[in-house]
Design an enzyme around this catalytic site. Structure first.
Site, PDB file in Angstrom:
ATOM      1  N   VAL A  23       3.593   8.445  18.842  1.00 27.28           N
ATOM      2  CA  VAL A  23       4.669   9.432  18.825  1.00 27.28           C
ATOM      3  C   VAL A  23       4.865   9.926  20.254  1.00 27.28           C
ATOM      4  O   VAL A  23       3.889  10.206  20.958  1.00 27.28           O
ATOM      5  CB  VAL A  23       4.307  10.610  17.886  1.00 27.28           C
ATOM      6  CG1 VAL A  23       5.301  11.747  18.010  1.00 27.28           C
ATOM      7  CG2 VAL A  23       4.215  10.124  16.440  1.00 27.28           C
ATOM      8  N   ASN A  31     -11.068  10.950  18.274  1.00 28.94           N
ATOM      9  CA  ASN A  31      -9.684  11.362  18.034  1.00 28.94           C
ATOM     10  C   ASN A  31      -9.590  12.191  16.757  1.00 28.94           C
ATOM     11  O   ASN A  31      -9.190  11.711  15.691  1.00 28.94           O
ATOM     12  CB  ASN A  31      -8.763  10.136  17.977  1.00 28.94           C
ATOM     13  CG  ASN A  31      -7.304  10.503  18.005  1.00 28.94           C
ATOM     14  OD1 ASN A  31      -6.913  11.628  17.723  1.00 28.94           O
ATOM     15  ND2 ASN A  31      -6.466   9.528  18.332  1.00 28.94           N
ATOM     16  N   GLY A  42       4.994  16.637  12.905  1.00 27.53           N
ATOM     17  CA  GLY A  42       5.024  15.900  11.650  1.00 27.53           C
ATOM     18  C   GLY A  42       5.544  14.478  11.747  1.00 27.53           C
ATOM     19  O   GLY A  42       5.640  13.782  10.733  1.00 27.53           O
ATOM     20  N   LEU A  43       5.862  14.015  12.948  1.00 28.05           N
ATOM     21  CA  LEU A  43       6.403  12.665  13.079  1.00 28.05           C
ATOM     22  C   LEU A  43       5.345  11.599  12.827  1.00 28.05           C
ATOM     23  O   LEU A  43       5.649  10.545  12.255  1.00 28.05           O
ATOM     24  CB  LEU A  43       7.063  12.473  14.445  1.00 28.05           C
ATOM     25  CG  LEU A  43       7.884  11.197  14.600  1.00 28.05           C
ATOM     26  CD1 LEU A  43       8.987  11.113  13.549  1.00 28.05           C
ATOM     27  CD2 LEU A  43       8.477  11.116  15.989  1.00 28.05           C
ATOM     28  N   ARG A  91       2.836  16.788  17.084  1.00 30.39           N
ATOM     29  CA  ARG A  91       2.470  17.976  16.315  1.00 30.39           C
ATOM     30  C   ARG A  91       3.674  18.600  15.603  1.00 30.39           C
ATOM     31  O   ARG A  91       3.701  19.787  15.308  1.00 30.39           O
ATOM     32  CB  ARG A  91       1.732  18.999  17.174  1.00 30.39           C
ATOM     33  CG  ARG A  91       0.473  18.397  17.820  1.00 30.39           C
ATOM     34  CD  ARG A  91      -0.437  19.400  18.443  1.00 30.39           C
ATOM     35  NE  ARG A  91      -1.051  20.298  17.488  1.00 30.39           N
ATOM     36  CZ  ARG A  91      -2.153  20.047  16.768  1.00 30.39           C
ATOM     37  NH1 ARG A  91      -2.768  18.903  16.900  1.00 30.39           N
ATOM     38  NH2 ARG A  91      -2.629  20.943  15.951  1.00 30.39           N
ATOM     39  N   ARG A 134       2.918  11.884  10.708  1.00 28.35           N
ATOM     40  CA  ARG A 134       2.837  11.882   9.239  1.00 28.35           C
ATOM     41  C   ARG A 134       4.013  11.094   8.650  1.00 28.35           C
ATOM     42  O   ARG A 134       3.844  10.302   7.725  1.00 28.35           O
ATOM     43  CB  ARG A 134       2.826  13.324   8.728  1.00 28.35           C
ATOM     44  CG  ARG A 134       2.753  13.470   7.232  1.00 28.35           C
ATOM     45  CD  ARG A 134       2.652  14.936   6.834  1.00 28.35           C
ATOM     46  NE  ARG A 134       1.399  15.526   7.287  1.00 28.35           N
ATOM     47  CZ  ARG A 134       0.231  15.423   6.664  1.00 28.35           C
ATOM     48  NH1 ARG A 134       0.177  14.754   5.531  1.00 28.35           N
ATOM     49  NH2 ARG A 134      -0.847  15.988   7.137  1.00 28.35           N
ATOM     50  N   GLU A 146      -8.294   0.955  13.008  1.00 31.29           N
ATOM     51  CA  GLU A 146      -9.372   1.440  13.870  1.00 31.29           C
ATOM     52  C   GLU A 146      -8.836   2.655  14.606  1.00 31.29           C
ATOM     53  O   GLU A 146      -7.666   2.685  14.993  1.00 31.29           O
ATOM     54  CB  GLU A 146      -9.811   0.403  14.910  1.00 31.29           C
ATOM     55  CG  GLU A 146     -10.568  -0.771  14.351  1.00 31.29           C
ATOM     56  CD  GLU A 146      -9.671  -1.929  13.962  1.00 31.29           C
ATOM     57  OE1 GLU A 146     -10.165  -2.836  13.274  1.00 31.29           O
ATOM     58  OE2 GLU A 146      -8.470  -1.921  14.303  1.00 31.29           O
ATOM     59  N   TYR A 154      -5.347  10.815   9.047  1.00 26.20           N
ATOM     60  CA  TYR A 154      -5.702   9.696   8.178  1.00 26.20           C
ATOM     61  C   TYR A 154      -6.456  10.172   6.931  1.00 26.20           C
ATOM     62  O   TYR A 154      -6.221   9.676   5.836  1.00 26.20           O
ATOM     63  CB  TYR A 154      -6.505   8.650   8.940  1.00 26.20           C
ATOM     64  CG  TYR A 154      -5.724   8.003  10.065  1.00 26.20           C
ATOM     65  CD1 TYR A 154      -4.404   7.596   9.901  1.00 26.20           C
ATOM     66  CD2 TYR A 154      -6.308   7.796  11.309  1.00 26.20           C
ATOM     67  CE1 TYR A 154      -3.686   7.012  10.933  1.00 26.20           C
ATOM     68  CE2 TYR A 154      -5.606   7.200  12.345  1.00 26.20           C
ATOM     69  CZ  TYR A 154      -4.292   6.815  12.155  1.00 26.20           C
ATOM     70  OH  TYR A 154      -3.588   6.232  13.178  1.00 26.20           O
TER      71      TYR A 154
END
Length: 157
Positions: free
Chosen positions: A79, A116, A87-88, A85, A90, A111, A123
């Protein structure tokens, strides 16, 4: 940049014409980015690759995943730094999982850097679980490496 209007976003198959913009994001957000050749190879191999743009044409993000029999492997997702931050990520992950489902995939693998935490939280929210660890998978510096966590989501079907 203002808040995203998700109803105005355009999700389109990635093409070679997108690669300059894809590479600009890739180089800005990753310490060890994919090369242009990696993206060219992915497109030439027919991997499922998508970009998301604003109604005005600005490329905001992308993903590439590869189908192998009944399992998909999310190879990269990114992104634009200016819209992180919001929502993109997601949104892109949702779209990728829908594509995997439409392709009759039963699970998705990926992976992610062990450090992170933002990606791991995203995830986990989608049902990905750790199934392995690849020691020293990611290069940090010429002499340092970081482990990758191997995650699987089986709630695709």
């Amino acid at each position: 940049m203002t808040l995203l209007d998700f109803s105005a976003l355009l999700l389109q198959p990635m093409s070679s014409a997108d690669l300059d913009e894809v590479m600009a994001i890739e180089l800005a957000v990753y310490t060890h980015p994919w090369s242009r050749a990696n993206f060219v190879d992915a497109l030439n191999q027919g991997y499922d690759a998508w970009v998301v743009r604003t109604a005005h044409g600005q490329l905001l993000g992308y993903y590439v995943h590869m189908a192998v029999v009944d399992e998909s492997h999310l190879l990269t997702i990114a992104v634009h730094a200016q819209v992180q931050r919001q929502g993109l990520g997601r949104y892109l992950l949702t779209q990728m999982l829908q594509r995997a489902r439409a392709m009759a995939m039963t699970s998705v693998l990926l992976e992610v850097r062990a450090s992170n935490q933002r990606a791991l939280a995203l995830y986990a929210a989608f049902g990905f679980e750790q199934i392995g660890r690849r020691k020293g998978y990611y290069q940090l510096t010429p002499t340092e490496r970081e482990d990758a966590l191997v995650l699987r989501c089986q709630s695709v079907a």
